[in-house]
Design an enzyme around this catalytic site. Structure first.
Site, short mmCIF file in Angstrom:
data_model
loop_
_atom_site.label_atom_id
_atom_site.label_comp_id
_atom_site.label_asym_id
_atom_site.label_seq_id
_atom_site.Cartn_x
_atom_site.Cartn_y
_atom_site.Cartn_z
CG HIS A 56 -3.78 -3.61 2.93
ND1 HIS A 56 -2.82 -3.22 3.96
CD2 HIS A 56 -4.38 -2.56 2.37
CE1 HIS A 56 -2.87 -1.84 4.00
NE2 HIS A 56 -3.79 -1.47 3.12
CD GLU A 108 -1.25 -6.40 5.03
OE1 GLU A 108 -1.09 -6.71 3.96
OE2 GLU A 108 -1.71 -5.21 5.40
CB CYS A 147 -0.94 -0.11 1.16
SG CYS A 147 -2.70 0.79 0.76
N1 GLN Z 1 -2.04 6.54 2.72
C1 GLN Z 1 -2.19 5.82 1.52
C2 GLN Z 1 -3.40 6.07 0.94
O1 GLN Z 1 -4.34 6.39 1.46
C3 GLN Z 1 -1.72 4.36 1.72
C4 GLN Z 1 -2.86 3.70 2.82
C5 GLN Z 1 -2.08 2.32 3.20
O2 GLN Z 1 -0.93 2.17 3.36
N2 GLN Z 1 -3.16 1.78 3.64
O3 GLN Z 1 -3.70 5.90 -0.32
#
Ligand code: GLN
Length: 537
Positions: free
Chosen positions: A510, A512, A384
Site C-alpha cells: 500500500h 498510499e 493490493c
Molecule cells: N483481499 C486481499 C488479500 O487479503 C487484498 C487485501 C487488500 O487489498 N488490502 O490478500
C-alpha cells in the site's frame, strides 16, 4: 523523568468536527517552530483495533510501519508531520481492557477488586505517557475520540483530569473543540451548544484551557467575549476555526488565529522563531494553481463512503500538486461495472486505479476495468487487491487460463494464480493476523517501478493474506507481465508490470500510506505524470 508536555484535544457538540485535522495542524505549527511533536489517538470503542471494522463504519484502516492497524486520523498525522506513527499512537478501549484483563488473569492485582477507577484509568494514563517516556518528544498531543458526554468517553476524560492534576498546569492542557452553529433564520451564530458542552466537560472535573470553535462564519469579538465568559476561558483563548477550502489550509488558519502561541504560552514554552511553512505553502500554491487536469477512475466497492479510500485520495492531492495538476477522481462502484456498460463508464478517463479490498463483491467489475486499461493502453495502477486482479485478468485473457482466480474468492480455483500464503493457512483469528507493516522489496532496474522510485531497495507497508503464486511466475512473465519487485527475504512478488504498456503497474503493498505533503509518493507522482501524458495524446 522526561520533560514531555501534554496537550489533550477533546470534542463537543457533534462528531466529525475535525479534531484530527486541528490536532495535526497544531502539531505542524509546533514542529515547524522547532519542537519535536507527535500525536496520539484514543478511540473509545471496544474493538481491539479498527482492523476488523468494515470500512463503511469508520472509513479506511490505516497501517503503520510496525504493522498496527489504526484509525485513519493517524494517516493525517503522518501526512502533516512527515514522521512515522506506530501502535503506541492509537489505543482503543478494547486494547486497554485487554491489557487489564490479561494482568488480572496473571494475578498481578494481588487479589484486589479490578475497577474502572483506578485500573482502567491507570492503564489509559500509562498508554498516554508511553510516547512521552521515550524522551523523543517535547510535546505529545492526545486526541480523545468521540464526543464529551458519551458514556464510553468517561474513563478517558477522567484520565485526562488526573493527568492535568499530576502534571501541573504548565505541563498539560486541554483544547476543547466545539461547534458554533449559524442559524440562518435568526441570522446569528449560536454559542449555547458550546456552553453546554463545556459544562459537560466541567462536570467531569475538566475545565478547558483553550476553545477551538468550528464555524461557517467569522466569529465576532463580542461572541468570543461571550464564549469566554460562559466557558471560563480568556478571550484570547477562544480560537475560531472557520471552514476551509482544503484541510491543508488549516495550519495557516490556526497560525493566523495564534493557536500555537496560546498553546506555547500555557505550556511555558517559548520559541523565538515563527513556524517555517515555506515548503508547506509551496505545496499549497501548486495544489491551488494547477496548470493541467486529469481524471482518474477509482474502482472500488466502498465508494459510497469516500473516507474508505482516504490515503489514496490524499496521495492523489500530493502527487497532483507535485505535477501541478488537478486530479479529479471519478468514483466507480466496482459492482456497477458490467460487460455492457464498462466502456461508457470509463470513457474519457486518463488513468484507472483499482483499489484494495476484501471478498468477492464487485470482483468482476474490477477485472473488467483492468482489461479495459490494459487493452487500451490507459495508465493503470493496481493496489493490493487491485494488483491481484491485474494478475488474474492477465492470466485469464492473455494466458488463456479461463479459471484463473484467487483462492480468496474461489477456494477450489483450478488455476490459483493468487493464493493464500503458507504462513496464513492455519490462521483462524481475523484480527491482526494478516501480513502487516513494513517489508523490504528489491526492484529490478530498467523497470517502470525503478524509474519512479529511483532506487533499488524500498520498504512499503502491507495488509493482506493472499499472494502472487510463484508457480505461475514463469508463464506470466513469458507472456509479458513481469515481476519487477521481489521481497528479498521470502521471494514473494510485490510488483508486477507490463513493459509494453504505457504505464501498467500493480503493487501488492500500500504505497498510499506513505504519501505525505512534503514527500508525495513517487509511484503516485509517476502515475499522475503518466495520466497527464495520456490526457494530452
Ligand atoms: N483481499 C486481499 C488479500 O487479503 C487484498 C487485501 C487488500 O487489498 N488490502 O490478500
Amino acid at each position: 523523568m522526561s520533560n514531555t508536555k501534554y496537550v489533550f484535544v477533546t470534542g463537543g457538540v457533534t462528531s466529525s468536527l475535525g479534531k484530527g485535522i486541528i490536532a495535526a495542524s497544531l502539531a505542524k505549527l509546533l514542529q515547524q517552530r522547532g519542537f519535536s511533536v507527535t500525536i496520539q489517538k484514543l478511540d473509545p470503542y471496544i474493538n481491539i483495533d479498527p482492523g476488523t471494522l468494515n470500512p463503511y463504519e469508520h472509513g479506511e484502516c490505516y497501517v503503520t510501519d510496525d504493522g498496527a492497524e489504526t484509525d485513519l486520523d493517524l494517516g493525517h498525522y503522518e501526512r502533516y508531520l512527515n514522521i512515522p506513527t506506530s501502535q503506541a499512537n492509537n489505543v482503543t478501549t478494547g486494547r486497554i481492557y485487554q491489557s487489564v484483563i490479561n494482568k488480572e488473569r496473571k494475578g498481578e492485582f494481588l487479589g484486589k477488586t479490578v475497577q474502572v477507577i483506578p485500573h482502567i484509568t491507570d492503564e489509559i494514563k500509562r498508554r498516554i505517557q508511553l510516547l512521552g517516556e521515550t524522551g523523543d518528544y517535547d510535546i505529545v498531543i492526545t486526541e480523545i475520540g468521540g464526543t464529551v458526554g458519551d458514556i464510553e468517553s468517561l474513563p478517558y476524560v477522567e484520565s485526562v483530569r488526573q493527568m492535568l492534576w499530576e502534571k501541573g498546569e504548565e505541563n498539560a492542557i486541554v483544547i476543547h473543540l466545539t461547534l458554533v452553529p449559524y442559524l440562518a433564520a435568526a441570522g446569528e451564530l449560536k454559542t449555547k451548544p458550546t456552553q453546554h458542552s463545556v459544562k459537560m466537560l466541567m462536570q467531569s472535573g475538566v475545565s478547558p484551557d483553550i476553545l477551538v470553535c468550528r464555524t461557517e462564519h467569522e466569529i465576532s469579538d463580542d461572541i468570543k467575549r461571550k464564549l469566554a465568559l460562559f466557558c471560563n476561558v480568556k478571550k484570547e483563548d477562544v480560537i475560531q476555526s472557520i471552514d476551509a477550502e482544503t484541510i491543508y489550509d488549516v495550519p495557516n488558519l490556526m497560525l493566523e488565529e495564534g493557536l500555537d502561541e496560546v498553546v506555547l504560552k500555557k505550556l511555558h514554552l517559548s520559541s523565538p522563531i515563527k513556524p517555517a511553512l515555506e515548503e508547506w505553502n509551496n505545496f499549497l500554491r501548486k495544489h491551488k494553481n494547477p496548470t493541467s487536469e486529469v481524471e482518474i477512475a477509482l474502482i472500488g466497492k466502498y465508494v459510497e463512503l469516500k473516507d474508505s479510500y482516504k490515503s489514496i485520495t490524499e496521495a492523489f492531492i500530493h502527487a497532483g500538486s507535485s505535477n501541478e495538476t488537478k486530479v479529479n477522481v471519478r468514483w466507480v462502484h466496482s459492482e456497477s461495472l458490467t460487460p455492457k456498460n464498462y466502456e461508457k463508464k470509463l470513457k474519457g478517463i486518463d488513468g484507472i486505479l483499482v483499489a484494495p479490498g476484501f471478498g468477492d463483491r464487485g470482483i468482476d467489475g474490477k477485472i473488467k476495468a483492468v482489461q479495459f486499461a490494459r487493452e487500451n493502453n490507459i495508465p493503470f495502477f493496481g493496489i493490493c487487491l487491485g494488483m491481484q486482479m491485474a494478475v488474474i485478468e492477465f492470466s485469464k485473457n492473455v494466458l488463456g487460463l479461463k479459471d484463473a482466480f484467487s483462492t480468496e474468492m474461489k477456494k477450489d480455483a483450478a488455476n490459483p494464480v493468487i493464493n493464500l500464503m503458507e504462513s496464513q493457512k492455519n490462521v483462524t483469528d481475523k484480527g491482526g493476523t494478516m501480513r502487516l507493516g513494513a517489508w523490504n522489496c528489491k526492484l529490478a532496474k530498467d523497470s517502470k517501478i525503478y524509474n519512479a522510485y529511483q532506487k533499488e531497495l524500498i520498504s512499503e507497508r502491507h495488509r493482506h493474506r493472499y499472494e502472487f503464486n510463484n508457480e505461475y511466475k514463469a508463464q506470466i512473465e513469458e507472456k509479458g507481465m513481469i515481476a519487477t519487485g521481489i521481497n528479498p527475504k521470502t521471494g514473494l512478488v510485490e510488483v508486477v508490470e507490463i513493459p509494453s504498456h504505457t504505464w501498467f503497474v500493480g503493487v501488492q503493498y500500500h504505497p498510499e500510506y506513505k504519501s505525505t505533503v512534503l514527500n508525495p509518493h513517487p509511484l503516485f507522482v509517476d502515475f499522475i505524470k503518466a495520466a497527464l501524458k495520456y490526457s494530452k495524446q
